[in-house]
Design a protein around this motif. Structure first.
Motif, PDB file in Angstrom:
ATOM      1  N   ASP A   9       0.913  -1.158   0.022  1.00  0.00           N
ATOM      2  CA  ASP A   9      -0.117   0.097   0.306  1.00  0.00           C
ATOM      3  C   ASP A   9       0.970   1.048  -0.101  1.00  0.00           C
ATOM      4  OD1 ASP A   9      -2.393  -1.534   0.389  1.00  0.00           O
ATOM      5  OD2 ASP A   9      -2.292  -1.408   2.284  1.00  0.00           O
ATOM      6  N   LEU A  10       1.954   1.498   0.744  1.00  0.00           N
ATOM      7  CA  LEU A  10       2.647   2.381   1.050  1.00  0.00           C
ATOM      8  C   LEU A  10       4.082   2.106   1.444  1.00  0.00           C
ATOM      9  CD1 LEU A  10       3.220   5.486   1.964  1.00  0.00           C
ATOM     10  CD2 LEU A  10       2.297   4.709   4.078  1.00  0.00           C
ATOM     11  N   VAL A  11       5.235   2.698   0.723  1.00  0.00           N
ATOM     12  CA  VAL A  11       6.305   2.479   0.700  1.00  0.00           C
ATOM     13  C   VAL A  11       7.073   3.965   1.523  1.00  0.00           C
ATOM     14  CG1 VAL A  11       8.873   2.707  -0.132  1.00  0.00           C
ATOM     15  CG2 VAL A  11       6.990   0.990  -0.803  1.00  0.00           C
ATOM     16  N   THR A  85       3.988  -0.337  -5.616  1.00  0.00           N
ATOM     17  CA  THR A  85       3.135   0.124  -4.348  1.00  0.00           C
ATOM     18  C   THR A  85       2.097   0.970  -4.701  1.00  0.00           C
ATOM     19  OG1 THR A  85       3.625   1.324  -2.117  1.00  0.00           O
ATOM     20  CG2 THR A  85       4.782   2.160  -3.862  1.00  0.00           C
ATOM     21  N   ARG A  86       1.097   1.431  -4.065  1.00  0.00           N
ATOM     22  CA  ARG A  86       0.161   2.265  -4.314  1.00  0.00           C
ATOM     23  C   ARG A  86       0.432   3.657  -4.108  1.00  0.00           C
ATOM     24  NH1 ARG A  86      -4.730   0.724  -1.031  1.00  0.00           N
ATOM     25  NH2 ARG A  86      -5.711   2.233  -2.201  1.00  0.00           N
ATOM     26  N   VAL A  87       1.288   3.897  -3.121  1.00  0.00           N
ATOM     27  CA  VAL A  87       1.602   5.319  -2.479  1.00  0.00           C
ATOM     28  C   VAL A  87       3.245   5.357  -2.100  1.00  0.00           C
ATOM     29  CG1 VAL A  87       1.262   7.042  -1.129  1.00  0.00           C
ATOM     30  CG2 VAL A  87      -0.575   5.988  -1.810  1.00  0.00           C
ATOM     31  N   VAL A  88       4.014   6.333  -2.740  1.00  0.00           N
ATOM     32  CA  VAL A  88       5.366   6.461  -2.199  1.00  0.00           C
ATOM     33  C   VAL A  88       5.032   7.690  -1.222  1.00  0.00           C
ATOM     34  CG1 VAL A  88       7.565   6.985  -2.566  1.00  0.00           C
ATOM     35  CG2 VAL A  88       6.319   5.454  -3.902  1.00  0.00           C
ATOM     36  N   GLU A 372      -0.203  10.935   8.046  1.00  0.00           N
ATOM     37  CA  GLU A 372      -1.636  10.947   7.613  1.00  0.00           C
ATOM     38  C   GLU A 372      -2.004  11.439   6.335  1.00  0.00           C
ATOM     39  OE1 GLU A 372      -3.580   9.652   9.001  1.00  0.00           O
ATOM     40  OE2 GLU A 372      -2.591   9.145  11.146  1.00  0.00           O
ATOM     41  N   SER A 373      -1.221  12.298   5.535  1.00  0.00           N
ATOM     42  CA  SER A 373      -1.284  12.494   4.112  1.00  0.00           C
ATOM     43  C   SER A 373      -1.244  11.431   3.371  1.00  0.00           C
ATOM     44  CB  SER A 373      -0.420  13.641   3.852  1.00  0.00           C
ATOM     45  OG  SER A 373      -0.425  14.994   4.452  1.00  0.00           O
ATOM     46  N   ALA A 374      -0.095  10.581   3.649  1.00  0.00           N
ATOM     47  CA  ALA A 374      -0.165   9.563   2.901  1.00  0.00           C
ATOM     48  C   ALA A 374      -1.244   8.457   2.944  1.00  0.00           C
ATOM     49  CB  ALA A 374       1.162   8.806   3.556  1.00  0.00           C
ATOM     50  N   MET A 375      -1.609   8.395   4.404  1.00  0.00           N
ATOM     51  CA  MET A 375      -2.746   7.204   4.333  1.00  0.00           C
ATOM     52  C   MET A 375      -4.129   7.828   3.922  1.00  0.00           C
ATOM     53  SD  MET A 375      -1.724   4.756   5.975  1.00  0.00           S
ATOM     54  CE  MET A 375      -3.383   3.945   6.372  1.00  0.00           C
TER      55      MET A 375
END
Length: 423
Positions: A9-11, A85-88, A372-375
């Motif tokens: 989901d996130l790196v 990944t979906r988000v870096v 939290e921006s990433a989430m």
């Protein structure tokens, strides 16, 4: 590539640096493997393994964390990481030096992206080079998700939203007050500042970008009524206080103006914003404003010349990756107030929004703001009409970010200012 085909989901990219490690610590404390598929990344496998071991020791619920290896000088490694990944979420700066290949990889892969940059010249390059491609890819590239520029940008959005709800009209101007703050400054932040001044000294185009208050607006819209940041001590027009220039104003004001433009000018094309440091009334306030202004001027002058800039980098600034002690971070805090003023048929009104927390602004608080921006991007928790482009926190995410920050110890709210101008 669909999200179902991605391993993570996130790196967190740059997890071996101070800021990146704090973001990874925050995310592993706040979330679980059942709710977030998290990986940490960077170029040094041994150091990443040490970070991974420490994170798991802190919270054995995670068991282990995947490690992703890549290097800004090897673009294919970044493309491979972005495809997985979906988000870096990246803390690797100076972004002028290391950031562009990662943005390019994310746009190509349709991978969402957020960072901590305060480098206006680099943000402008990314806007010009990648905004249209990111729009076409429905991919959000979100800059400045830390102390630069979430409190100013999100605070302005909260003030404007409240004004529309309460009075049916937006604020025609906003004053952003850095009312209090305590914390350390990182080597990475200072390295970014030095990089910016070096670029300005060598490139007249960079100087133009830094001299234009609307330099982050969309092409064709890079002029307006706002004269730009305050440079000298002044008596404030909205409260009984002297004010000094804010060192973050050159970044935060431009980000706020870009938010207004990206959202199609809901606050009007004549909207003005200024960020300052309030120093109090009377002679004492005036003297303090003068001292802050003089100190900021001397620091700016020193960074403007190669020999003094090199000396500061060599003998004064901490190395990139170094930061304040645990004690400094735990003792930190900040409060930013955005005071908006507008007019309706019934007369003028004044509203306030406050964003703040009892954590070091550049580290403990920034880790939460960026995390939290990433989430929000991972979970598509936004109220934005924009699904892609080179965006700002307010234009990409909006008020859901404020709601998330409230749950982790932040103040992020708006109200009517009372009759004497204080809320």
């Amino acid at each position: 590539m669909s999200n179902a085909d991605r391993q993570h989901d996130l790196v967190v990219w740059g997890a071996t640096g101070v800021a990146g490690r704090l973001v990874a610590e925050y995310l592993t404390e706040q979330y679980t493997p059942d709710t977030l598929s998290l990986a940490i990344g960077g170029r040094n496998e041994d150091r990443l393994q040490a970070v991974e071991s420490d994170l798991v020791d802190r919270n054995d619920e995670w068991g282990s964390l995947p490690i992703v290896i890549g290097d800004a000088t090897e673009p294919e490694t970044l493309r491979e990481m972005a495809r997985g990944t979906r988000v870096v979420c990246t803390t690797v700066g100076p972004y002028t030096k290391y950031g562009t290949p990662l943005v390019e990889a994310c746009v190509e892969a349709g991978t969402e992206y957020c960072d901590l940059t305060g480098e206006v010249n680099w943000t402008r390059e990314i806007v010009d080079e990648y905004h249209d491609a990111a729009v076409d890819a429905d991919t959000r590239i979100v800059h400045s998700c830390g102390f630069d520029s979430v409190p100013a940008d999100l605070g302005t959005l909260l003030a404007q939203s409240f004004a529309m709800e309460e009075f049916g009209a937006p604020c025609s101007r906003a004053r952003i007050y850095v009312e209090s703050g305590s914390g350390g400054v990182s080597g990475g932040t200072l390295a970014s500042a030095a990089e910016l001044f070096e670029a300005a000294s060598n490139d007249p185009e960079v100087r133009k970008v830094l001299g234009n208050p609307y330099s982050l607006a969309p092409p064709g819209e890079r002029e307006g009524v706002d004269p730009g940041e305050q440079r000298l001590p002044r008596k404030d027009p909205l409260r009984s206080s002297w004010t000094a220039p804010s060192p973050m104003a050159p970044v935060n004001e431009r980000v706020v103006r870009r938010s207004n433009a990206l959202l199609d000018y809901p606050w009007g094309r004549g909207f003005r914003c200024t960020e300052v440091i309030p120093t109090g009334p009377g002679l004492g306030g005036a003297a303090t404003a003068g001292l802050i202004s003089g100190g900021l001027g001397l620091f700016t002058l020193a960074l403007s010349f190669g020999p003094t800039r090199s000396a500061l980098k060599r003998f004064v600034f901490p190395d990139p990756g170094e930061g304040p002690s645990e004690e400094q971070m735990e003792a930190g805090h900040f409060r930013v107030r955005v005071r908006g003023q507008g007019t309706t048929d019934d007369g003028p009104f004044t509203v306030d929004a406050v964003v703040g927390t009892d954590r070091d602004p550049g580290y403990g608080a920034t880790a939460r703001m960026l995390g939290e921006s990433a989430m929000c991007l991972v979970q598509d928790d936004t109220d934005s009409p924009l699904s892609g482009g080179v965006l700002t926190p307010a234009s990409a995410i909006g008020e859901p970010l404020a709601e998330r920050l409230q749950t982790v110890g932040f103040t992020a709210s708006a109200s009517v200012a009372n009759e004497d101008g204080e809320s």
